[in-house]
Design an enzyme around this catalytic site. Structure first.
Site, PDB file in Angstrom:
ATOM      1  CB  SER A 174      29.095  12.075 -10.885  1.00 56.39           C
ATOM      2  OG  SER A 174      28.617  12.406 -12.165  1.00 56.39           O
TER       3      SER A 174
ATOM      4  CE1 TYR B  28      32.625  13.365 -13.411  1.00 60.78           C
ATOM      5  CE2 TYR B  28      34.347  14.084 -11.899  1.00 60.78           C
ATOM      6  CZ  TYR B  28      33.004  13.922 -12.211  1.00 60.78           C
ATOM      7  OH  TYR B  28      32.058  14.324 -11.321  1.00 60.78           O
TER       8      TYR B  28
ATOM      9  CE  LYS C  95      33.351  12.815  -8.657  1.00 58.88           C
ATOM     10  NZ  LYS C  95      33.511  13.465  -7.333  1.00 58.88           N
TER      11      LYS C  95
END
Ligand code: WQD
Length: 338
Positions: free
Chosen positions: A124, A149, A153
């Protein structure tokens, strides 16, 4: 190729499954349905006109994953499975680290044990953190993420880079998505967030559907052309086609590549609202509210590497994205529960 899609019932994965199968590949899905619906897979089968082998399992479950790999000889894996809500990751970080990291470690161990060493990972743009400059290039130093989050990643990218360093026979493509919106033209698959949407486009479509009263534009004092946040919105079908190209690339190369999947064009929140109204003949009510903590002024991709390495570029327009987003919502008021 025979390709396993972890988290295959999700928004981007279902669109990728369609494109893979329409390109002649065989896609197999594993999903635990914690954030998705089995109906989404049935819709994929309807679109492609043939069954999709599907396993209900948690990628963290090593015994289950070994059974899946014992039963199938995969040429590659696309790893979509993971928890992905930025705000939620701030409130339950341990669940995010446990789930997203464990699933990846388990997957890689099972892949290696079965001699499958081609992996495309759903990363992302959030790994760039707060950018010093835009557009964002893959070789930019990532100063740090703004939420757990994003850190998962970032950490998974590092884990996969280490795997390739230790065993150069692996082929790994880390795809950094920007802001996926839109839906398949059929209106049969699309984004189906649970509860009140965090993201802009699904919020807008629910306002258009009368399920939410109005949009709150989160901040109009950013350093952008109209003061509202600028992002790189990319049609989910363009994104899906990028995954097909990434699988082809992984099959023909070894090593690890980071690749942005974005359009290279930034649009503001108000640009999106106006484009949505124009594309669909609607008038979305909105108010200006305060900034959302953690949001950046502008974030959009330098898309050149994807063009050079994958021969891929986004082709769908903002009008396509707005029209297809509304077509999905209008035809599925309750998402896959409709
Ligand atoms: C877009 C713009 C908001 C909602 C997130 C994740 C990122 C990735 C994509 C997974 C911003 C504004 C939004 C609203 C608003 N997901 N906004 N009112 O934050 O760019 O990226 O989704 O990989 O990791 O961070 O997307 O759609 O939430 O916001 O004004 O009700 O819309 O401020 O400028 P974002 P978003």
């Amino acid at each position: 190729m025979k390709i396993l899609l972890t988290g295959g019932a999700g928004f981007i994965a279902t669109h990728t499954c369609v494109e893979l199968m329409e390109a002649g590949h065989e896609a197999v899905i594993v999903d635990n349905y914690v954030n998705s619906q089995p109906e989404a897979v049935r819709r994929v089968e309807e679109i492609v006109g043939r069954p999709v082998k599907t396993y209900e399992a948690d990628v963290c479950d090593k015994d289950a994953m070994n059974r899946i790999f014992d039963e199938n000889e995969f040429d590659a894996v696309i790893h979509f499975a993971g928890l992905k809500a930025v705000g939620e990751s701030v409130s339950i970080p341990l669940r995010y680290y446990r789930n997203n990291l464990d699933s990846t470690l388990t997957l890689c161990e099972v892949m290696a044990a079965h001699g499958c060493k081609r992996l495309v990972f759903s990363s992302s743009a959030t790994v760039y953190g707060v950018p010093d400059e835009v557009p964002l290039r893959e070789d930019m130093f990532c100063k740090g993420c703004t939420n757990p989050y994003g850190w998962t990643k970032y950490m998974i990218e590092k884990i996969l880079m280490s795997v390739v360093t230790a065993d150069p026979s692996w082929s790994v493509v880390l795809l950094r998505y920007f802001n996926p919106i839109g839906a398949h033209a059929s209106g049969r698959i699309g984004e189906d967030p649970t509860g009140i949407p965090n993201n802009l486009m699904p919020y807008i479509t629910k306002v258009a559907a009368g399920q939410l009263e109005k949009l709150t534009v989160m901040g109009n004092d950013y350093h952008t052309h109209d003061g509202t946040g600028v992002r790189d919105y990319i049609h989910v079908v363009d994104l899906a086609k990028g995954h097909v190209k990434a699988c082809d690339y992984a099959a023909a190369h070894q090593g690890c590549e980071i690749i942005n999947l974005g359009t290279g064009v930034g649009y503001s929140v108000l640009d999106i609202v106006h484009a949505f109204n124009k594309a669909n003949g609607l008038n979305i009510p909105y108010v200006i509210g305060p900034r959302r903590p953690g949001d950046v002024d502008a974030c959009f991709a330098d898309p050149r590497k994807a063009k050079e390495l994958l021969g891929w570029e986004a082709t769908k327009t903002l009008e396509d994205m707005c029209r297809d987003s509304w077509n999905w919502q209008r035809n599925n008021p309750k998402g896959y529960h409709s």
